[in-house]
Write a protein that holds these residues in place. Sequence first.
Motif, PDB file in Angstrom:
ATOM      1  N   ASN A  35       3.475   8.557   5.047  1.00  0.00           N
ATOM      2  CA  ASN A  35       4.015   8.703   3.686  1.00  0.00           C
ATOM      3  C   ASN A  35       3.761   7.450   2.856  1.00  0.00           C
ATOM      4  O   ASN A  35       3.408   7.537   1.677  1.00  0.00           O
ATOM      5  CB  ASN A  35       5.511   9.018   3.724  1.00  0.00           C
ATOM      6  CG  ASN A  35       5.806  10.400   4.258  1.00  0.00           C
ATOM      7  OD1 ASN A  35       4.957  11.295   4.221  1.00  0.00           O
ATOM      8  ND2 ASN A  35       7.006  10.580   4.778  1.00  0.00           N
ATOM      9  N   ALA A  36       3.940   6.292   3.456  1.00  0.00           N
ATOM     10  CA  ALA A  36       3.697   5.030   2.740  1.00  0.00           C
ATOM     11  C   ALA A  36       2.224   4.918   2.359  1.00  0.00           C
ATOM     12  O   ALA A  36       1.898   4.519   1.239  1.00  0.00           O
ATOM     13  CB  ALA A  36       4.125   3.848   3.597  1.00  0.00           C
ATOM     14  N   GLN A  37       1.359   5.310   3.262  1.00  0.00           N
ATOM     15  CA  GLN A  37      -0.069   5.206   2.969  1.00  0.00           C
ATOM     16  C   GLN A  37      -0.493   6.182   1.874  1.00  0.00           C
ATOM     17  O   GLN A  37      -1.410   5.893   1.124  1.00  0.00           O
ATOM     18  CB  GLN A  37      -0.898   5.416   4.235  1.00  0.00           C
ATOM     19  CG  GLN A  37      -0.804   4.209   5.148  1.00  0.00           C
ATOM     20  CD  GLN A  37      -1.817   4.254   6.254  1.00  0.00           C
ATOM     21  OE1 GLN A  37      -2.038   5.279   6.880  1.00  0.00           O
ATOM     22  NE2 GLN A  37      -2.456   3.123   6.490  1.00  0.00           N
ATOM     23  N   ARG A  38       0.186   7.302   1.772  1.00  0.00           N
ATOM     24  CA  ARG A  38      -0.127   8.241   0.686  1.00  0.00           C
ATOM     25  C   ARG A  38       0.163   7.633  -0.680  1.00  0.00           C
ATOM     26  O   ARG A  38      -0.397   8.049  -1.681  1.00  0.00           O
ATOM     27  CB  ARG A  38       0.669   9.540   0.854  1.00  0.00           C
ATOM     28  CG  ARG A  38       0.079  10.468   1.874  1.00  0.00           C
ATOM     29  CD  ARG A  38       0.760  11.830   1.872  1.00  0.00           C
ATOM     30  NE  ARG A  38       0.614  12.416   3.177  1.00  0.00           N
ATOM     31  CZ  ARG A  38       1.541  12.436   4.128  1.00  0.00           C
ATOM     32  NH1 ARG A  38       2.737  11.933   3.905  1.00  0.00           N
ATOM     33  NH2 ARG A  38       1.291  12.970   5.292  1.00  0.00           N
ATOM     34  N   THR A  39       1.054   6.658  -0.718  1.00  0.00           N
ATOM     35  CA  THR A  39       1.366   5.975  -1.973  1.00  0.00           C
ATOM     36  C   THR A  39       0.618   4.643  -2.074  1.00  0.00           C
ATOM     37  O   THR A  39       1.031   3.745  -2.796  1.00  0.00           O
ATOM     38  CB  THR A  39       2.888   5.749  -2.126  1.00  0.00           C
ATOM     39  OG1 THR A  39       3.343   4.896  -1.073  1.00  0.00           O
ATOM     40  CG2 THR A  39       3.653   7.058  -2.106  1.00  0.00           C
ATOM     41  N   ASN A  40      -0.465   4.524  -1.297  1.00  0.00           N
ATOM     42  CA  ASN A  40      -1.365   3.368  -1.321  1.00  0.00           C
ATOM     43  C   ASN A  40      -0.774   2.069  -0.793  1.00  0.00           C
ATOM     44  O   ASN A  40      -1.215   0.984  -1.179  1.00  0.00           O
ATOM     45  CB  ASN A  40      -1.958   3.157  -2.717  1.00  0.00           C
ATOM     46  CG  ASN A  40      -2.827   4.321  -3.118  1.00  0.00           C
ATOM     47  OD1 ASN A  40      -3.586   4.841  -2.302  1.00  0.00           O
ATOM     48  ND2 ASN A  40      -2.698   4.748  -4.357  1.00  0.00           N
ATOM     49  N   VAL A  41       0.224   2.146   0.078  1.00  0.00           N
ATOM     50  CA  VAL A  41       0.729   0.946   0.745  1.00  0.00           C
ATOM     51  C   VAL A  41      -0.299   0.540   1.791  1.00  0.00           C
ATOM     52  O   VAL A  41      -0.715   1.363   2.610  1.00  0.00           O
ATOM     53  CB  VAL A  41       2.108   1.211   1.393  1.00  0.00           C
ATOM     54  CG1 VAL A  41       2.552   0.011   2.223  1.00  0.00           C
ATOM     55  CG2 VAL A  41       3.140   1.542   0.334  1.00  0.00           C
ATOM     56  N   GLN A  42      -0.742  -0.717   1.748  1.00  0.00           N
ATOM     57  CA  GLN A  42      -1.772  -1.200   2.661  1.00  0.00           C
ATOM     58  C   GLN A  42      -1.269  -2.216   3.685  1.00  0.00           C
ATOM     59  O   GLN A  42      -2.003  -2.565   4.595  1.00  0.00           O
ATOM     60  CB  GLN A  42      -2.908  -1.861   1.882  1.00  0.00           C
ATOM     61  CG  GLN A  42      -3.742  -0.911   1.072  1.00  0.00           C
ATOM     62  CD  GLN A  42      -4.904  -1.656   0.451  1.00  0.00           C
ATOM     63  OE1 GLN A  42      -4.700  -2.500  -0.408  1.00  0.00           O
ATOM     64  NE2 GLN A  42      -6.101  -1.366   0.911  1.00  0.00           N
ATOM     65  N   LEU A  43      -0.042  -2.670   3.511  1.00  0.00           N
ATOM     66  CA  LEU A  43       0.468  -3.741   4.352  1.00  0.00           C
ATOM     67  C   LEU A  43       1.730  -3.303   5.078  1.00  0.00           C
ATOM     68  O   LEU A  43       2.584  -2.633   4.496  1.00  0.00           O
ATOM     69  CB  LEU A  43       0.762  -4.977   3.502  1.00  0.00           C
ATOM     70  CG  LEU A  43      -0.413  -5.501   2.671  1.00  0.00           C
ATOM     71  CD1 LEU A  43       0.042  -6.624   1.767  1.00  0.00           C
ATOM     72  CD2 LEU A  43      -1.559  -5.932   3.569  1.00  0.00           C
ATOM     73  N   CYS A  44       1.837  -3.711   6.345  1.00  0.00           N
ATOM     74  CA  CYS A  44       2.992  -3.313   7.149  1.00  0.00           C
ATOM     75  C   CYS A  44       3.409  -4.460   8.055  1.00  0.00           C
ATOM     76  O   CYS A  44       2.563  -5.191   8.586  1.00  0.00           O
ATOM     77  CB  CYS A  44       2.627  -2.085   7.990  1.00  0.00           C
ATOM     78  SG  CYS A  44       3.974  -1.446   9.007  1.00  0.00           S
ATOM     79  N   ALA A  45       4.704  -4.617   8.221  1.00  0.00           N
ATOM     80  CA  ALA A  45       5.266  -5.585   9.155  1.00  0.00           C
ATOM     81  C   ALA A  45       6.276  -4.848  10.024  1.00  0.00           C
ATOM     82  O   ALA A  45       7.172  -4.168   9.495  1.00  0.00           O
ATOM     83  CB  ALA A  45       5.940  -6.728   8.414  1.00  0.00           C
ATOM     84  N   ILE A  46       6.110  -4.933  11.331  1.00  0.00           N
ATOM     85  CA  ILE A  46       7.042  -4.290  12.254  1.00  0.00           C
ATOM     86  C   ILE A  46       7.873  -5.370  12.920  1.00  0.00           C
ATOM     87  O   ILE A  46       7.356  -6.227  13.639  1.00  0.00           O
ATOM     88  CB  ILE A  46       6.299  -3.443  13.301  1.00  0.00           C
ATOM     89  CG1 ILE A  46       5.501  -2.326  12.608  1.00  0.00           C
ATOM     90  CG2 ILE A  46       7.284  -2.861  14.313  1.00  0.00           C
ATOM     91  CD1 ILE A  46       4.723  -1.426  13.538  1.00  0.00           C
ATOM     92  N   ASP A  47       9.176  -5.323  12.672  1.00  0.00           N
ATOM     93  CA  ASP A  47      10.124  -6.292  13.217  1.00  0.00           C
ATOM     94  C   ASP A  47      10.556  -5.825  14.604  1.00  0.00           C
ATOM     95  O   ASP A  47      11.207  -4.794  14.748  1.00  0.00           O
ATOM     96  CB  ASP A  47      11.326  -6.407  12.282  1.00  0.00           C
ATOM     97  CG  ASP A  47      12.310  -7.481  12.702  1.00  0.00           C
ATOM     98  OD1 ASP A  47      12.262  -7.937  13.874  1.00  0.00           O
ATOM     99  OD2 ASP A  47      13.146  -7.857  11.878  1.00  0.00           O
ATOM    100  N   LEU A  48      10.182  -6.593  15.611  1.00  0.00           N
ATOM    101  CA  LEU A  48      10.495  -6.251  16.999  1.00  0.00           C
ATOM    102  C   LEU A  48      11.614  -7.114  17.574  1.00  0.00           C
ATOM    103  O   LEU A  48      11.857  -7.087  18.775  1.00  0.00           O
ATOM    104  CB  LEU A  48       9.233  -6.407  17.862  1.00  0.00           C
ATOM    105  CG  LEU A  48       8.076  -5.473  17.533  1.00  0.00           C
ATOM    106  CD1 LEU A  48       6.825  -5.894  18.295  1.00  0.00           C
ATOM    107  CD2 LEU A  48       8.440  -4.039  17.852  1.00  0.00           C
ATOM    108  N   SER A  49      12.299  -7.865  16.728  1.00  0.00           N
ATOM    109  CA  SER A  49      13.303  -8.806  17.234  1.00  0.00           C
ATOM    110  C   SER A  49      14.466  -8.109  17.938  1.00  0.00           C
ATOM    111  O   SER A  49      15.105  -8.701  18.807  1.00  0.00           O
ATOM    112  CB  SER A  49      13.819  -9.708  16.108  1.00  0.00           C
ATOM    113  OG  SER A  49      14.414  -8.943  15.081  1.00  0.00           O
ATOM    114  N   ASP A  50      14.738  -6.845  17.603  1.00  0.00           N
ATOM    115  CA  ASP A  50      15.816  -6.101  18.264  1.00  0.00           C
ATOM    116  C   ASP A  50      15.286  -5.026  19.206  1.00  0.00           C
ATOM    117  O   ASP A  50      16.043  -4.164  19.655  1.00  0.00           O
ATOM    118  CB  ASP A  50      16.738  -5.458  17.223  1.00  0.00           C
ATOM    119  CG  ASP A  50      17.583  -6.491  16.492  1.00  0.00           C
ATOM    120  OD1 ASP A  50      17.935  -7.519  17.106  1.00  0.00           O
ATOM    121  OD2 ASP A  50      17.887  -6.276  15.310  1.00  0.00           O
TER     122      ASP A  50
END
Length: 116
Positions: A35-50
Motif C-alpha cells: 500500500n505504501a509503495q502504491r503511493t510512491n513511498v520509496q524508503l522504509c525503516a524496520i525497527d527490530l528493537s522489540d
Amino acid sequence: MKYQAELKDDILFIRLQGDLIAGADTQAMMEEVDNAQRTNVQLCAIDLSDARFIDSGGMGVLVSVLTKFRNKGGELVLIKPSDHIRKLLIVTKLNAIFTVAENDEFAAQFLKESIY
C-alpha cells in the motif's frame, strides 16, 4: 508478532514486537508495504528493537521487503536489531545486504542520502 506502521517524512517506519516468523501477521505487514509503495513511498525503516526472535521465514520477509523497495529505486534500513538478530544476519551473510542503524534519526539520515 505485532507491528505498527507510520509514514513520517516520506519514510515508512514499521515497528515490530514479538517473534518475526512468517504467517498471517507478516502477510498483513507485507500488504502495508504494498500500500505504501502504491503511493510512491520509496524508503522504509524496520525497527527490530522489540523483536525477540526471528526464524528463516522472518528473514525471508525482511529480504522480500528489501527487494520490493530496491526494485522501486528505494532502500530499507533495519533499526537496532537485538544481538540475537545481529548474529543471525552475520551467520546468514545478510549483514552484507542490510544496513543497520541505531535509531530513527540515523535511519532517516541514511535513507534520505541513499536516494540522492
